[in-house]
Design an enzyme around this catalytic site. Structure first.
Site, short mmCIF file in Angstrom:
data_model
loop_
_atom_site.label_atom_id
_atom_site.label_comp_id
_atom_site.label_asym_id
_atom_site.label_seq_id
_atom_site.Cartn_x
_atom_site.Cartn_y
_atom_site.Cartn_z
N ASP A 159 0.85 -1.19 0.00
CA ASP A 159 0.00 0.00 0.00
C ASP A 159 0.88 1.23 0.00
OD1 ASP A 159 -2.41 -1.42 0.08
OD2 ASP A 159 -2.35 -1.58 2.25
N ASP A 189 -6.98 -1.25 -4.76
CA ASP A 189 -8.08 -0.90 -3.86
C ASP A 189 -8.95 0.18 -4.49
OD1 ASP A 189 -7.03 -2.64 -1.95
OD2 ASP A 189 -5.89 -1.07 -0.95
#
Length: 214
Positions: A159, A189
């Site tokens: 991330d 995402d």
């Protein structure tokens, strides 16, 4: 040569997955864990973290949860591909019967589902292969190709996007003193979230009609 709808969607999905993986590999092989830098002021930052669980850094039940989550993602991605393929075939077949206006699947539905599928597949790649491809990222060491920090299915998801837009005033109940949006997330995402919200907000009539037919 005119491309079919399914081929166009496949190309879109591949492009999205490639973008996701390029970003992740650049981050993982150039930044140490927890390293960050500002993109636009303080409210848009690149912050490298890894998570073992769900989207936006959420966790799910340790090693067993990680295995189940990775398996679930694979099954879900397969079902989504099957669903999209079926919608493409149905739309084409019905269009030939001269009833296109009533029976064709809206392009927006197919694009939305493709976004969700590409996002899910992007994070599946991390879970399946990153543990076998890279050395471990730490607070002091940058990962390199050729290492192996986890077995198959147990790789960590990379991330990097962080938007600490503002801090809630202290007088706000429950939220006072906390950031407006704390999760760190990735491009995959974003694809899942955008695809899901698009379908809910703009394509709900199609799914409602499908339920009525059933």
């Amino acid at each position: 040569m005119k491309l079919s709808t399914s081929k166009k969607l496949l190309i879109l999905g591949v492009i999205l997955v490639v973008i996701d993986q390029v970003i992740k590999i650049l981050i993982k092989t150039n930044m140490s864990l927890g390293e960050h830098f500002s993109v636009i002021g303080n409210w848009f930052q690149i912050l490298f973290i890894e998570n073992e669980g769900m989207a936006f850094g959420m966790k799910f039940g340790g090693a067993v949860g990680k295995f189940l989550l990775s398996t679930f993602r694979i099954v879900l991605c397969g079902l989504l591909c099957w669903w999209i393929s079926g919608l493409c075939r149905r739309g084409t077949a019905q269009a030939r019967k001269g009833d296109e206006e009533k029976t064709m699947v809206p392009a927006g539905v197919l694009v939305g589902l493709t976004l969700i599928t590409a996002g899910a597949f992007g994070n599946i790649i991390d879970s399946l292969f990153y543990g076998l491809m890279f050395s471990e990222s730490t607070m002091t060491d940058v990962a390199a190709f050729g290492g192996s920090y986890a077995p198959f299915l147990f790789g960590k998801v990379v991330d990097m996007f962080y938007f600490p837009l503002f801090t809630w005033p202290d007088w706000v109940p429950l939220l006072g003193g906390s950031l407006f949006f704390e999760p760190v997330f990735n491009f995959a995402d974003s694809c899942v979230t955008v695809g899901a919200f698009y379908l809910i907000l703009f394509q709900w009539k199609f799914f409602a009609a499908e339920d009525d037919k059933k």
